[in-house]
Motif scaffolding. Structure first.
Motif, PDB file in Angstrom:
ATOM      1  N   PRO A 199      -0.831   8.557  -2.018  1.00  0.00           N
ATOM      2  CA  PRO A 199      -0.754   9.463  -1.152  1.00  0.00           C
ATOM      3  C   PRO A 199      -0.585  11.225  -0.459  1.00  0.00           C
ATOM      4  O   PRO A 199      -2.094  10.116   0.251  1.00  0.00           O
ATOM      5  CB  PRO A 199      -1.468  10.101  -2.879  1.00  0.00           C
ATOM      6  CG  PRO A 199      -2.693   9.478  -2.592  1.00  0.00           C
ATOM      7  CD  PRO A 199      -1.917   7.907  -2.424  1.00  0.00           C
ATOM      8  N   GLU A 200      -0.463  12.137  -0.461  1.00  0.00           N
ATOM      9  CA  GLU A 200      -0.736  12.558   0.381  1.00  0.00           C
ATOM     10  C   GLU A 200      -2.482  13.828  -0.317  1.00  0.00           C
ATOM     11  O   GLU A 200      -3.032  13.559  -1.416  1.00  0.00           O
ATOM     12  CB  GLU A 200      -0.048  14.035   0.542  1.00  0.00           C
ATOM     13  CG  GLU A 200      -0.474  15.495   1.382  1.00  0.00           C
ATOM     14  CD  GLU A 200       0.343  16.648   1.130  1.00  0.00           C
ATOM     15  OE1 GLU A 200       0.473  17.470   2.056  1.00  0.00           O
ATOM     16  OE2 GLU A 200       1.205  16.645   0.445  1.00  0.00           O
ATOM     17  N   PHE A 201      -3.443  13.202   1.135  1.00  0.00           N
ATOM     18  CA  PHE A 201      -4.780  14.297   0.766  1.00  0.00           C
ATOM     19  C   PHE A 201      -4.791  15.771   1.360  1.00  0.00           C
ATOM     20  O   PHE A 201      -3.855  15.337   2.889  1.00  0.00           O
ATOM     21  CB  PHE A 201      -5.354  13.101   0.671  1.00  0.00           C
ATOM     22  CG  PHE A 201      -5.638  12.231   0.111  1.00  0.00           C
ATOM     23  CD1 PHE A 201      -6.504  12.201  -1.271  1.00  0.00           C
ATOM     24  CD2 PHE A 201      -5.443  11.230   0.352  1.00  0.00           C
ATOM     25  CE1 PHE A 201      -6.312  11.123  -1.461  1.00  0.00           C
ATOM     26  CE2 PHE A 201      -5.529   9.717  -0.985  1.00  0.00           C
ATOM     27  CZ  PHE A 201      -5.922   9.764  -1.792  1.00  0.00           C
ATOM     28  N   ALA A 202      -6.041  16.032   1.491  1.00  0.00           N
ATOM     29  CA  ALA A 202      -5.765  17.437   2.840  1.00  0.00           C
ATOM     30  C   ALA A 202      -5.869  17.397   3.708  1.00  0.00           C
ATOM     31  O   ALA A 202      -5.330  17.859   4.871  1.00  0.00           O
ATOM     32  CB  ALA A 202      -6.913  17.958   2.227  1.00  0.00           C
ATOM     33  N   ASP A 203      -6.580  15.925   4.271  1.00  0.00           N
ATOM     34  CA  ASP A 203      -6.670  16.066   5.767  1.00  0.00           C
ATOM     35  C   ASP A 203      -6.164  13.632   6.415  1.00  0.00           C
ATOM     36  O   ASP A 203      -6.315  13.763   7.132  1.00  0.00           O
ATOM     37  CB  ASP A 203      -7.782  15.418   5.886  1.00  0.00           C
ATOM     38  CG  ASP A 203      -9.110  14.656   5.683  1.00  0.00           C
ATOM     39  OD1 ASP A 203      -8.748  13.899   4.086  1.00  0.00           O
ATOM     40  OD2 ASP A 203     -10.231  14.307   5.791  1.00  0.00           O
ATOM     41  N   TYR A 204      -4.754  13.581   5.174  1.00  0.00           N
ATOM     42  CA  TYR A 204      -4.394  12.898   5.719  1.00  0.00           C
ATOM     43  C   TYR A 204      -2.314  13.034   4.696  1.00  0.00           C
ATOM     44  O   TYR A 204      -2.885  12.809   3.690  1.00  0.00           O
ATOM     45  CB  TYR A 204      -5.031  11.596   4.649  1.00  0.00           C
ATOM     46  CG  TYR A 204      -5.034  10.210   5.299  1.00  0.00           C
ATOM     47  CD1 TYR A 204      -5.276   9.601   6.936  1.00  0.00           C
ATOM     48  CD2 TYR A 204      -3.570   9.274   4.693  1.00  0.00           C
ATOM     49  CE1 TYR A 204      -4.469   8.231   6.765  1.00  0.00           C
ATOM     50  CE2 TYR A 204      -3.825   8.361   5.444  1.00  0.00           C
ATOM     51  CZ  TYR A 204      -4.496   7.485   6.274  1.00  0.00           C
ATOM     52  OH  TYR A 204      -3.777   5.948   7.099  1.00  0.00           O
ATOM     53  N   PRO A 205      -1.998  12.268   5.803  1.00  0.00           N
ATOM     54  CA  PRO A 205      -0.755  11.928   4.751  1.00  0.00           C
ATOM     55  C   PRO A 205      -0.394  11.681   4.375  1.00  0.00           C
ATOM     56  O   PRO A 205      -0.702  10.305   4.513  1.00  0.00           O
ATOM     57  CB  PRO A 205       0.355  12.467   7.085  1.00  0.00           C
ATOM     58  CG  PRO A 205      -0.894  11.182   7.782  1.00  0.00           C
ATOM     59  CD  PRO A 205      -2.509  12.305   7.103  1.00  0.00           C
ATOM     60  N   ALA A 206       0.854  11.590   3.546  1.00  0.00           N
ATOM     61  CA  ALA A 206       1.240  10.928   2.497  1.00  0.00           C
ATOM     62  C   ALA A 206       2.218   9.885   3.252  1.00  0.00           C
ATOM     63  O   ALA A 206       2.663   9.853   4.251  1.00  0.00           O
ATOM     64  CB  ALA A 206       2.280  11.969   1.122  1.00  0.00           C
ATOM     65  N   GLY A 207       2.091   8.239   3.117  1.00  0.00           N
ATOM     66  CA  GLY A 207       3.027   7.554   3.609  1.00  0.00           C
ATOM     67  C   GLY A 207       3.232   6.396   3.067  1.00  0.00           C
ATOM     68  O   GLY A 207       1.938   5.781   2.354  1.00  0.00           O
ATOM     69  N   THR A 208       3.218   4.791   3.783  1.00  0.00           N
ATOM     70  CA  THR A 208       2.870   3.297   3.397  1.00  0.00           C
ATOM     71  C   THR A 208       1.420   3.073   4.095  1.00  0.00           C
ATOM     72  O   THR A 208       1.354   3.348   5.535  1.00  0.00           O
ATOM     73  CB  THR A 208       4.217   3.311   3.914  1.00  0.00           C
ATOM     74  OG1 THR A 208       5.106   3.683   3.913  1.00  0.00           O
ATOM     75  CG2 THR A 208       3.684   1.502   3.835  1.00  0.00           C
ATOM     76  N   LEU A 209       0.312   2.779   2.713  1.00  0.00           N
ATOM     77  CA  LEU A 209      -0.445   2.099   3.207  1.00  0.00           C
ATOM     78  C   LEU A 209      -0.308   1.041   4.322  1.00  0.00           C
ATOM     79  O   LEU A 209      -1.487  -0.087   4.754  1.00  0.00           O
ATOM     80  CB  LEU A 209      -1.162   2.331   2.077  1.00  0.00           C
ATOM     81  CG  LEU A 209      -2.406   1.430   2.133  1.00  0.00           C
ATOM     82  CD1 LEU A 209      -3.571   2.290   2.986  1.00  0.00           C
ATOM     83  CD2 LEU A 209      -3.964   1.515   0.898  1.00  0.00           C
ATOM     84  N   GLY A 210       0.335   0.216   2.898  1.00  0.00           N
ATOM     85  CA  GLY A 210       0.579  -1.963   3.824  1.00  0.00           C
ATOM     86  C   GLY A 210       1.604  -1.957   2.449  1.00  0.00           C
ATOM     87  O   GLY A 210       2.640  -1.651   2.046  1.00  0.00           O
ATOM     88  N   TRP A 211       1.879  -3.613   2.989  1.00  0.00           N
ATOM     89  CA  TRP A 211       2.491  -4.412   1.960  1.00  0.00           C
ATOM     90  C   TRP A 211       2.079  -4.668   1.150  1.00  0.00           C
ATOM     91  O   TRP A 211       0.928  -6.020   1.972  1.00  0.00           O
ATOM     92  CB  TRP A 211       3.844  -4.880   3.054  1.00  0.00           C
ATOM     93  CG  TRP A 211       4.610  -3.370   2.715  1.00  0.00           C
ATOM     94  CD1 TRP A 211       4.489  -2.858   4.448  1.00  0.00           C
ATOM     95  CD2 TRP A 211       6.223  -3.361   2.398  1.00  0.00           C
ATOM     96  NE1 TRP A 211       5.574  -2.165   4.342  1.00  0.00           N
ATOM     97  CE2 TRP A 211       6.581  -1.899   3.291  1.00  0.00           C
ATOM     98  CE3 TRP A 211       6.689  -3.574   1.602  1.00  0.00           C
ATOM     99  CZ2 TRP A 211       7.771  -1.759   3.488  1.00  0.00           C
ATOM    100  CZ3 TRP A 211       8.008  -3.395   1.680  1.00  0.00           C
ATOM    101  CH2 TRP A 211       8.357  -1.740   2.002  1.00  0.00           C
ATOM    102  N   ILE A 212       1.978  -5.658   0.140  1.00  0.00           N
ATOM    103  CA  ILE A 212       1.842  -6.520  -0.562  1.00  0.00           C
ATOM    104  C   ILE A 212       2.741  -7.672  -1.037  1.00  0.00           C
ATOM    105  O   ILE A 212       3.643  -7.004  -1.693  1.00  0.00           O
ATOM    106  CB  ILE A 212       1.195  -5.985  -2.415  1.00  0.00           C
ATOM    107  CG1 ILE A 212       1.406  -5.577  -2.896  1.00  0.00           C
ATOM    108  CG2 ILE A 212       0.133  -5.254  -2.004  1.00  0.00           C
ATOM    109  CD1 ILE A 212       1.077  -4.731  -4.402  1.00  0.00           C
ATOM    110  N   VAL A 213       1.927  -8.805  -1.627  1.00  0.00           N
ATOM    111  CA  VAL A 213       3.093  -9.535  -2.284  1.00  0.00           C
ATOM    112  C   VAL A 213       2.802 -10.228  -3.319  1.00  0.00           C
ATOM    113  O   VAL A 213       1.533 -10.688  -3.207  1.00  0.00           O
ATOM    114  CB  VAL A 213       2.845 -10.894  -1.096  1.00  0.00           C
ATOM    115  CG1 VAL A 213       4.347 -12.116  -1.719  1.00  0.00           C
ATOM    116  CG2 VAL A 213       3.380 -10.428   0.432  1.00  0.00           C
ATOM    117  N   ARG A 214       3.177 -10.611  -4.379  1.00  0.00           N
ATOM    118  CA  ARG A 214       2.967 -10.807  -5.957  1.00  0.00           C
ATOM    119  C   ARG A 214       4.276 -11.872  -6.073  1.00  0.00           C
ATOM    120  O   ARG A 214       5.145 -11.937  -6.057  1.00  0.00           O
ATOM    121  CB  ARG A 214       2.772  -9.558  -6.827  1.00  0.00           C
ATOM    122  CG  ARG A 214       1.860  -8.646  -6.042  1.00  0.00           C
ATOM    123  CD  ARG A 214       1.640  -7.174  -7.232  1.00  0.00           C
ATOM    124  NE  ARG A 214      -0.039  -7.296  -7.059  1.00  0.00           N
ATOM    125  CZ  ARG A 214       0.242  -6.085  -7.990  1.00  0.00           C
ATOM    126  NH1 ARG A 214       1.096  -4.953  -8.561  1.00  0.00           N
ATOM    127  NH2 ARG A 214      -0.560  -5.144  -7.665  1.00  0.00           N
TER     128      ARG A 214
END
Length: 540
Positions: free
Chosen positions: A134-149
């Motif tokens: 999610p978007e934070f005050a000092d960090y943009p929203a975007g893809t953090l990474g990918w998971i496998v399930r």
């Protein structure tokens, strides 16, 4: 996802301790399907996770603890068919690293695809899912990474059986409950809100600790022993001391994780300021002034980082990471406990007048009543021995500054509890994720995923526009009962509860709220409430 029957489709207005909330209509988050799997887009942006209203699924329960002190418990959301157990496959740190020893929860898409392909070769049916930040005050929203399930199961036992088969095939992983992914605004939640109205309540709210800083005690025991009305857990506790800046009664008891969020209380909690804090402790001896590395913590072990002078790997805050420093000067006050930690180095003992009464070429000694010691390690051990002598007076000067660089006066009525991150500032959601050390430096974002994005038990403190103090606990990690919140969602919750300022405290298994009648919430540890280093208490 279908509509949730327990949340009425018609909008119901509920009065909650003087604040009005609206029960959310049962609206399902959008789910997109791609060639590699599915993911929920709900909550991708922190500002809209709850859609501006809490999904209250049962009438609030409110009772009065004392005049001006109310306790309200909320039930949010409801379990549905998209809440299931699954196997979360760990990824290697690099694309060619071995799979049986993989230990990261998420990673770049090419690495995730390699693991998914390997699973298919062994007869498994993996899902590749994108994790959004999610978007934070000092960090943009975007893809953090990918998971496998792999798989979808009704019980944790079924998921554990599949995990055993997966491990036997040469993979590593664990089990997860999807409602705790931090993406579903209608997931079950139990929220407990204690409001202290100082127009009616004539007591105090302050931070306290047990017999010493270095000892632990359960909150219920502390309330019983001190006759406090109620309380919640306070700061993290590492290596026999609270983590981060802790000021009680104007005394600086532990030094700051520089730049992290916290809360400043004055006048017994009637004045509340949420801000970021830094501390500096200078010692003057033998006509030399130098800066101490810390107060009341083990030399060389800098939990949450954010220290000064040569810390490795960083001097920036990094939550739940231990930085190290081979050469440090650390002050131990009498509040620490009867004796100081042992080890190689040197130690100078001060009486209550800050006069040197003993000098040791090792660490570990008794602290005089009202006195202190200074420990040195590494290259600073001979320096300390060269710059002190028996009978000399030592001057210690403590200084705390806020986020604007203004000096915070440490009076007898000053309490500061640094935990973090900040959640609400000036009535707006405001989380400094990078500045508060929630974003890991480096490529492995497992911690950020597990602690920031996924749902966890949370404890929070804030103040509303009417000046009422709020202590809030959200239960979590309890499938089908209460899943917990991500950091962005916790911030939005506090805003919806009416906070104009709010900060996160310790959480997880430490999250507990109690009164003289006992524990209010349901702590997530199987053994019940934890012993704590300090607490926020309400007392007459």
């Amino acid at each position: 996802m279908g509509a949730r029957s327990a949340i009425v489709a018609a909008t119901a207005v509920l009065a909650l301790a003087g604040t009005t909330f609206t029960s959310a209509q049962a609206t399902a988050p959008r789910v997109t399907t791609g060639e590699v799997g599915t993911r929920s887009d709900a909550g991708a942006a922190s500002s809209g996770f709850f859609g501006g209203q809490l999904p209250i699924s049962a009438p609030p329960e409110t009772r009065t603890i004392a005049p001006g002190v109310t306790l309200t418990s909320l039930t949010l959301g409801e379990k549905d068919e998209n809440d299931f157990w699954t196997v979360h496959v760990y990824l290697p740190g690099a694309i060619d690293d071995p799979l049986p020893t993989a230990n990261t929860a998420l990673g770049p898409r090419p690495i995730a695809e390699r693991v998914a392909d390997a699973l298919r070769e062994k007869g498994f049916e993996p899902r590749l899912e994108e994790v959004l930040m999610p978007e934070f005050a000092d960090y943009p929203a975007g893809t953090l990474g990918w998971i496998v399930r792999v798989g979808a199961y009704e019980t944790s036992a079924e998921a554990a059986e599949e995990l055993s088969r997966l491990r036997a095939a040469g993979f590593a992983g664990g089990t997860r409950y999807t409602a705790q992914d931090g993406t579903d605004p209608l997931a079950p939640q139990k929220v407990h809100i204690m409001r202290i109205d100082f127009d009616v309540f004539d007591g105090r709210v302050e931070a306290e600790y047990g017999e010493t800083l270095s000892t632990l005690e359960k909150l219920t025991d502390h309330l019983a022993e001190t006759s406090a009305l109620a309380g919640v857990n306070g700061q993290w506790f590492y290596d026999s001391a609270p983590g981060g800046l802790f000021v009680s009664g104007g005394d600086l008891l532990t030094s700051a994780t520089n730049g992290r969020g916290g809360v400043l209380l004055r006048n017994g909690g009637r004045t509340v300021d949420v801000d970021t804090f830094r501390s500096t402790i200078r010692v003057h001896l033998d006509r030399t002034t130098t800066v101490l590395d810390a107060v009341n913590r083990l030399p060389g072990r800098v939990w949450n980082c954010g220290g000064i002078g040569g810390d490795v790997p960083t001097e920036n805050p990094q939550h739940d990471l231990m930085c190290t420093d081979d050469s440090e000067l650390v002050l131990f006050t009498h509040q620490w406990g009867p004796t100081t930690p042992t080890g190689a180095g040197a130690e100078v003992v001060l009486d209550a007048r800050n006069t040197v009464v003993a000098i040791h070429e090792h660490r570990g000694t008794a602290i005089p009543p009202g006195g202190a010691t200074i420990q040195a390690t590494g290259d600073l051990a001979p320096w300390l021995l060269d710059h002190t002598a028996l009978g000399r007076r030592v001057k210690v000067i403590s200084r705390v500054v806020d986020g604007d660089g203004d000096v915070v006066a440490l009076t007898k009525d000053t309490t500061i509890v640094q935990a973090g991150p900040t959640l609400v500032r000036d009535g707006q959601v405001s989380v400094n994720a990078r500045g508060d050390g929630l974003i890991r430096e480096g490529s492995d974002q497992t911690f950020t995923y597990n602690w920031v994005v996924r749902g966890n038990p949370r404890t929070m403190m804030g103040v509303d526009e009417q000046g009422r103090l709020m202590l809030v606990v959200v239960d979590g990690r309890q499938a089908g009962y209460s899943e917990g919140l991500g950091v962005a969602q916790a911030a939005e919750l506090m805003k919806l509860l009416g906070a104009r300022e709010a900060v996160n405290l310790d959480g997880g298994g430490s999250s507990v709220m109690a009164t003289q009648e006992g524990i209010v919430n349901r702590p997530s540890d199987a053994t019940g409430q934890r012993s704590l280093g300090n607490y926020i208490v309400v007392r007459r």
